[in-house]
Motif scaffolding. Sequence first.
Motif, PDB file in Angstrom:
ATOM      1  N   LEU A 121      37.952 -21.834   5.006  1.00 11.05           N
ATOM      2  CA  LEU A 121      38.204 -23.157   5.582  1.00 11.05           C
ATOM      3  C   LEU A 121      38.382 -24.174   4.471  1.00 11.05           C
ATOM      4  N   ASP A 122      38.882 -25.363   4.818  1.00  7.33           N
ATOM      5  CA  ASP A 122      38.814 -26.490   3.899  1.00  7.33           C
ATOM      6  C   ASP A 122      37.350 -26.846   3.694  1.00  7.33           C
ATOM      7  N   GLU A 123      37.004 -27.269   2.478  1.00  4.82           N
ATOM      8  CA  GLU A 123      35.609 -27.551   2.159  1.00  4.82           C
ATOM      9  C   GLU A 123      34.970 -28.482   3.178  1.00  4.82           C
ATOM     10  N   GLY A 171      41.610 -22.516   9.223  1.00  3.01           N
ATOM     11  CA  GLY A 171      42.721 -21.612   8.937  1.00  3.01           C
ATOM     12  C   GLY A 171      42.321 -20.161   8.838  1.00  3.01           C
ATOM     13  N   GLY A 172      41.154 -19.888   8.247  1.00  2.00           N
ATOM     14  CA  GLY A 172      40.715 -18.501   8.122  1.00  2.00           C
ATOM     15  C   GLY A 172      40.485 -17.847   9.466  1.00  2.00           C
ATOM     16  N   SER A 173      39.894 -18.586  10.400  1.00  2.21           N
ATOM     17  CA  SER A 173      39.640 -18.043  11.737  1.00  2.21           C
ATOM     18  C   SER A 173      40.946 -17.773  12.471  1.00  2.21           C
ATOM     19  N   ALA A 174      41.933 -18.664  12.310  1.00  2.00           N
ATOM     20  CA  ALA A 174      43.227 -18.467  12.960  1.00  2.00           C
ATOM     21  C   ALA A 174      43.940 -17.252  12.390  1.00  2.00           C
ATOM     22  N   VAL A 175      43.920 -17.113  11.079  1.00  2.00           N
ATOM     23  CA  VAL A 175      44.593 -15.982  10.437  1.00  2.00           C
ATOM     24  C   VAL A 175      43.898 -14.667  10.776  1.00  2.00           C
TER      25      VAL A 175
END
Length: 522
Positions: A121-123, A171-175
Amino acid sequence: MWGWTLKEVTRALQEGQISPTELCQRCLSLIKKTAFLNAYVTVPEELAMQQAIAAEQRLQRGESTGPLDGVPVAVKDNFSTAGIETTCASNMLKGYIPPFNATVVQRLLDQGAVLMGKTNLDEFAMGSGSIDSIFGPVQNPWGYSEQYRERLIHDQKLEDSNWVIAGGSSGGSAVAVASQTCFASLGSDTGGSTRNPAAHCGIVGFKSSYGLLSRHGLIPLVNSMDVPGIMTRCVDDVSTVLGTLAGHDPKDSTTIQDPFEPFELPDEIDVRNLCVGIPKEYHAPGLSSEALKTWTKAADLFENAGARVVEVSLPHTQYSIVCYHVLCTTEVASNMARFDGLEYGHRSEIKSSTEALYAATRHEGFNDAVRGRILAGNYFLLKQNYDRFFVKAQKVRRLIANDFLKVFGSGIDVLLTPTTLSDAFTYHEFVKEDNRTRSAEEDIFTQSVNLAGLPAVTVPTALSERRLPLSVQFIGQAFCDKQLLTVAKWFEQQMNFPRIDIEGLLNHCTEHDKLHNSVGTV
């Protein structure tokens, strides 16, 4: 198993087509093969296999806990997970291992879900690109489709900086869902951080009504707007996960008091009595012609099916970004104050004085984006600025919420809007502007929903000319989450959105791994 939905994999598990351990092993293998996407920051392989074995034993005994038993899931790295490092992608929390699970995580595990890992994720969830992480940026798997690459080659733009961002901050969860390394994932949504990456990655992203899901164990960004988000491959799967997670939590006083009844969405849906609102203020500057065309086609689809489609007005929308910025940064300043080098988080080696320790700790622990929001928030909270900024922003927030109340009170059932201004940016395009500017631009269609505490869901609709996903967003009335998801499911049934070519993605693993290594030094 490529392309299976959560319902389909549950059926396969219950019918013995695949075992939980075999499914877990396949997902772990795929996580390794797609590591260049940088979706995961922690993968507890041994724990995942133990959970899969336990699920297999339950299935063999006929004691299945429900539709999530044995199903691989992923969780954003700002949810506390007992015994598993939780960092918020920040140096400030690197090495922190919580002694407890967030409520939503515990409810997943209680239903037998298999935790594949924590996602990037973004920090501290501050951003719209998932590029500001101490673990490096997240890459969008759609950027490795054959069609997208062919276009880059045709345009002579196949270079390191032209990989595609995943959106953010989840973003990590979506990817993780889009690349099919899990069947559902949790993100957090403060201003669109679940819906934005879901739209860019071609999956369903859902933000529930504020108070429906517990925030206990979600490391806070903006307490009054944070909501755990759900990401899946189809709308039906969202309702399945929601039924597991929703309901009162004594550890979170903002959750609903009444019992929550899980629901299944009908297969046959009639929209002829539906009234769909189109907010005229959402014709925003910067809206791409492709996103506008997709939005228009979605409205036409409802009208052709017999629904009533009407233009509505949310007159204070123009102030929502500024309002959100003030309220977000003030709560960030408050929430981040605990990380001082004395009580929580990273501690600097500089110990010449308390003030020096405090300053060095925060400089070393936070990136520029986080420090910038803290600085802005403290400015807005100064005694001489409090009424001018914070109090005024709270009043504007009430006006924005009242806009939605008036629209829904006039007979509108759901609102139909774009989710993002365009398809996903390349890394080179995205970093032309700073994090704060990008967040303001990218959240324009999503963050007012958080200000008002309403439910919203984004559904993939079509591919752009560059062969990247485009989506639309549905906004519902508070605690009418079932109606919202029912409408979204009907819309999804009318679409023929393609599934991502995982085989094509895997065929380029070696080449793209090298590309990722070179991009990581940018």
